[in-house]
Scaffold this motif. Structure first.
Motif, short mmCIF file in Angstrom:
data_model
loop_
_atom_site.label_atom_id
_atom_site.label_comp_id
_atom_site.label_asym_id
_atom_site.label_seq_id
_atom_site.Cartn_x
_atom_site.Cartn_y
_atom_site.Cartn_z
N MET A 1 0.85 -1.20 0.00
CA MET A 1 0.00 0.00 0.00
C MET A 1 0.88 1.25 0.00
SD MET A 1 -3.10 -1.16 2.47
CE MET A 1 -2.14 -1.21 3.95
N TYR A 2 0.62 2.09 -0.98
CA TYR A 2 1.41 3.33 -1.09
C TYR A 2 0.49 4.53 -0.89
CZ TYR A 2 4.78 0.16 -3.17
OH TYR A 2 5.64 -0.87 -3.39
N ASN A 3 0.89 5.42 0.02
CA ASN A 3 0.12 6.65 0.26
C ASN A 3 0.48 7.65 -0.83
OD1 ASN A 3 -1.06 8.98 1.14
ND2 ASN A 3 -0.43 8.68 3.28
N ARG A 4 -0.45 7.80 -1.72
CA ARG A 4 -0.19 8.61 -2.91
C ARG A 4 0.07 10.08 -2.54
NH1 ARG A 4 -4.74 9.72 -7.08
NH2 ARG A 4 -3.60 11.23 -8.36
N SER A 5 -0.61 10.52 -1.53
CA SER A 5 -0.47 11.93 -1.19
C SER A 5 0.80 12.19 -0.40
CB SER A 5 -1.70 12.41 -0.39
OG SER A 5 -1.95 11.49 0.66
#
Lengths: 202, 670
Positions: B193-197
């Motif tokens: 899971m990558y936090n795009r922001s």
């Protein structure tokens, strides 16, 4: 067969053979005595009757040949007929050389055995007679005086009375008397007989 | 949109395939039937996935929680171990997220089905992050999960900002690809899971391109922009990229392709509809995969079956199973072949089987089998069968008793092996041994021939003499019937004696089958001593017999027992041949104890050296110049074939004792 006083000894460790031989020999009216071992035979009561021994060669303990040697050493003259279940020639030759009457391989013809027994008994009888005669001659011979013995020796050498008298320094008449006494004591009917007797003694 | 994943670098990204696990799906449905999130599309899509590497992008914690929840629940339902890695700072918030997600996940966290740890603890060494270490971590975690009894491993990595710095696509692709391979090998599933922001756009782009499957908010699907590793490394990279893009465009239905630019603007219903289509496709795809899998399994099964049949043919072993309650009997093809029956036209049954068993053995085998059933024991037996083609086969059958749940005998599962050749081989070996034993007897008798001839000659001589005597008694003037009768009786007796010896000799050299009868060893001792009487006498040997009264019988071959004793006594006689200083004594004794009967032959001869006590039993070992050295070897083989043993001991001060023991005949009468 006569001579009821003759006796045949059988020595064999096999009871069947002993019984059969006793019956066969008995069937010709001979007296039989059986022994299972040579030792038993040696312990028997001695007899003066004509006898012979039918002996198995191979037995436990003393063998038949051992017994033959032992009897010869002990001067018990008895004719031996060997019987053997093995046709062992060297053994047979040894037995015959030592004076056996016959060596019969088992099983044997009854006539062969009985002939041998007859022959053995005859021989034993003759030997026994001879032995008796000998003993008589020896007995008589010992009855002679020293002078008679001296004169008898010269008689047997073939000397004439005259020659003997000259040699001993005696009268011819004296020699004649001695000669008559000697002939009487020895039981000889002639000089030839006397010579024969003395010959046997020596 | 159909899921697409490529397993490893060897495969091009062209093939569309979705790993569907029927079992997993079913389990998931069953376990989550009370779950409120049971049928979200996201979850359905995740349920269809296995052994893959999913990338999830999120902007808000809410999105993150949705996919995490669905991902973990699928794993829990499948019985997988779930391992969540998070950067140190976010550990607490993720834990809270999970706790809030569902009671089910919460329970799983408490029971360590779901574990939470930090990326720093898992990946980092003092030298920083190493790709290999990451891969090792997941490989080991996968192995450990399986070792702990989980069906697989499911990992979650929340990487917001951890892999910062200049991200290079090449490194990404290489790393992600390795990770995918590790996962595929271990059957694990990983969600990154990558936090795009929170991450630089370049990083997010590279991460996006490196993953085959990407999830975003409630959607999940194959990544059109995925760059397969082999494409990235290729010199014609650009050309391939165009080709791939066109292919991906062409592979889609035109309406979808056209509608796609519109999708952003048109109403959500269209997208919902597309999603439904995608889901349907994924289900169909899953079914197709299931079918292929079944086909594969069936092929494998058929191949295994072929191997099994071949194995049965090679080993000449058929198999069978008997249902104890229904009486239903199964025979394998090889079983039919061994029994010479047609598998198609034959109706096998318990009765048919016993009809084929040789009449001599039918009662015994049936008794053995019934006893096994009664006692619930395994069954093992050997018997002959008569085949319809007239052949007789030797069969060895062995079966296990199989028990059902309430410890009740349900069936027998067993084998039948055709041991005909082995038995024939044993028989011919046995007859060779018997022949050798016979030859050895003949040699021994040859050595004893002179003695034996004498032994026969004695009664014959007596017989002839008696016959002559009888004739002479009858020839008397007054025939002596009584004497003649006695002589004739002796003839009968002596004739029998001679013929008895000859009969014994003939028995010793005659070719006969080895027989096993009940016999007394005492009588064997007497019989042999009769033959050896002369030999013992010739050698001036005294025999002492010390025979146990009421000696129990043994089971054996009389002639072979005579042979053993003959050998031992002849050896003893020879050993005492040179003894002159002491009586030659032979002692033969029989004794019985709890185990069986023992016979000893003891001499006072030259004796045996310590080293040869065993060697004398070796074939062709002889210390006699004319000896062949087979007598004792054969004697031992005879005794051992009778279940006994034969050995020698030294005797003090002189001589040797040979002894053998044999088991009792047992109760079975014959």
């Amino acid at each position: 067969m006569k001579a009821a006083d003759s006796v045949v000894f059988v020595v064999d460790d096999d009871a069947s053979v002993r019984e059969a031989l006793a019956s066969l020999i008995g069937s010709v009216a001979l007296r039989v005595e059986c022994f299972a071992s040579p030792e038993g035979f040696l312990r028997r009561r001695k007899t003066e009757s004509p006898s012979c021994l039918v002996l198995d060669v191979r037995m436990p303990g003393l063998s038949g040949l051992d017994l033959q040697r032992k009897l010869a050493r002990g001067e018990q003259q008895i004719p031996i007929i060997f019987i053997s279940a093995h046709g062992d020639i060297p053994m047979a030759v040894g037995a015959m050389k030592a004076g056996a009457i016959e060596f019969l391989p088992k099983p044997f013809r009854d006539e062969d055995l009985l002939d041998a027994i007859r022959q053995a008994l005859d021989r034993d009888k003759a030997a026994k007679i001879r032995r008796t005669e000998m003993l008589e001659i020896r007995d008589r011979h010992t009855l002679l005086t020293a002078r008679q013995h001296q004169i008898m020796t010269l008689i047997v050498e073939g000397k004439l009375n005259k020659q003997i008298a000259a040699k001993l320094g005696l009268s011819e008449n004296t020699i004649k008397v001695h000669r008559r006494r000697i002939m009487e004591r020895m039981g000889a009917a002639s000089v030839a007989e006397l010579v024969h007797m003395i010959g046997r003694l020596n | 949109m159909p899921q697409e994943t490529s397993h490893g670098p060897a495969k091009s990204g062209g093939g569309t395939r979705l790993r569907a696990r029927k079992r997993g799906s079913l389990d998931g449905r069953r376990a989550s039937d009370v779950d409120e999130t049971a049928s979200t599309p996201l979850r359905s899509a995740l349920e269809a996935l296995g052994g893959v590497h999913v990338c999830s992008l999120y902007e808000a914690r809410q999105d993150c929680r949705e996919i995490l929840k669905a991902f973990l629940e699928v794993g829990i339902a499948r019985g997988e171990k779930c391992l969540c890695l998070v950067s140190g700072g976010s550990e607490k918030s993720l834990r809270e997220t999970m706790r809030a997600a569902s009671p089910r996940i919460q329970r799983a966290v408490e029971s360590h089905v779901v574990d939470l740890t930090t990326i720093e603890r898992a990946y980092f060494t003092h030298r920083g992050l190493l790709t290999q270490r990451t891969l090792d971590f997941w490989r080991k975690a996968g192995e450990q999960a399986v070792a702990e009894g989980f069906s697989g491993l499911r990992g979650v990595v929340q990487a917001d900002g951890v892999l910062g710095g200049p991200a290079v696509l090449a490194r990404w692709i290489e790393y992600e690809n390795s990770l995918t391979r590790v996962l595929v090998e271990s059957g694990g599933t990983l969600l990154c899971m990558y936090n795009r922001s929170a991450l630089p756009a370049e990083f997010v782009r590279d991460a996006f391109q490196a993953h085959e499957i990407v999830a975003h908010r409630r959607g999940i699907g194959n990544n059109t922009f995925h760059v397969p590793p082999e494409e990235y490394a290729a010199p014609d990279k650009a050309q391939r990229e165009v080709h791939r893009m066109l292919l991906s465009l062409g592979g889609r239905r035109s309406s979808e392709a056209v509608s796609r630019p519109l999708a952003a603007k048109t109403d959500r219903r269209l997208r919902e509809a597309q999603r439904t289509v995608k889901e349907c496709e994924s289900v169909i795809q899953g079914l197709a995969d299931d079918l292929r899998k079944h086909e594969r399994q069936e092929q494998e099964l058929r191949r295994n079956m072929d191997y099994l049949i071949l194995g049965q043919q090679i080993t000449r072993t058929g198999s069978w199973a008997l249902n104890c309650s229904s009486g239903e009997l199964f025979w394998s093809r090889e079983h039919f072949r061994i029994f010479g029956l047609d598998p198609i036209r034959t109706q096998v049954s318990y009765q048919l089987f016993f009809q084929m068993v040789h009449p001599d053995e039918r009662a015994r085998v049936e008794r053995e089998f019934q006893e096994a059933i009664r006692a619930g024991r395994d069954f093992e037996s050997e018997f002959r069968i008569g085949r319809p083609d007239g052949l007789v086969k030797h069969i060895h059958s062995h079966a296990y008793a199989v028990f059902g749940q309430p410890e009740e005998l349900t069936e027998y599962v067993g084998t039948v092996a055709d041991v005909t050749e082995r038995r024939h081989g044993e028989e011919s070996l046995g007859s060779m041994q018997a022949e050798l034993a016979r030859a050895s007897r003949a040699i021994t008798l040859g050595q004893l021939m002179a003695s034996i001839a004498h032994e026969v000659n004695q009664p014959l001589a007596a017989l002839v003499a008696n016959a002559n005597a009888a004739l002479r008694w009858l020839a008397w003037k007054k025939p002596r019937i009584d004497e003649a009768q006695l002589a004739l009786a002796r003839i009968v007796r002596d004739g029998n004696r001679a013929s008895g010896i000859i009969t014994r000799i003939r028995a010793l050299v005659r070719k006969t089958r080895v027989q096993r009868n009940r016999l007394s060893l005492n009588s064997v001792v007497h019989e042999v001593l009769v033959l050896l009487k002369t030999e013992l006498r010739r050698n001036d040997i005294t025999v002492r017999t010390d025979l146990a009264e009421r000696l129990p019988p043994i089971r054996g071959d009389r002639v072979q027992m005579q042979q053993v004793l003959l050998n031992l006594i002849v050896n003893a006689i020879e050993a005492m041949g040179t003894v002159t200083t002491r009586p030659r004594l032979l002692v033969i004794a029989t004794t019985a104890d709890g185990a069986g009967v023992a016979v000893s032959v003891e001499d006072c001869g030259i004796g045996l050296a310590e080293g040869v006590l065993e060697r004398v039993f070796e074939p062709f070992y002889s210390n006699k110049p004319e000896g062949m050295g087979i007598g004792l070897a054969i004697s031992r083989s005879i005794i051992e074939a009778h279940g006994g043993r034969l050995w020698a001991v030294r005797k003090e001060p002189a001589g040797a004792r040979f002894q053998f023991s044999l088991p009792f005949a047992g109760a079975d009468a014959k």
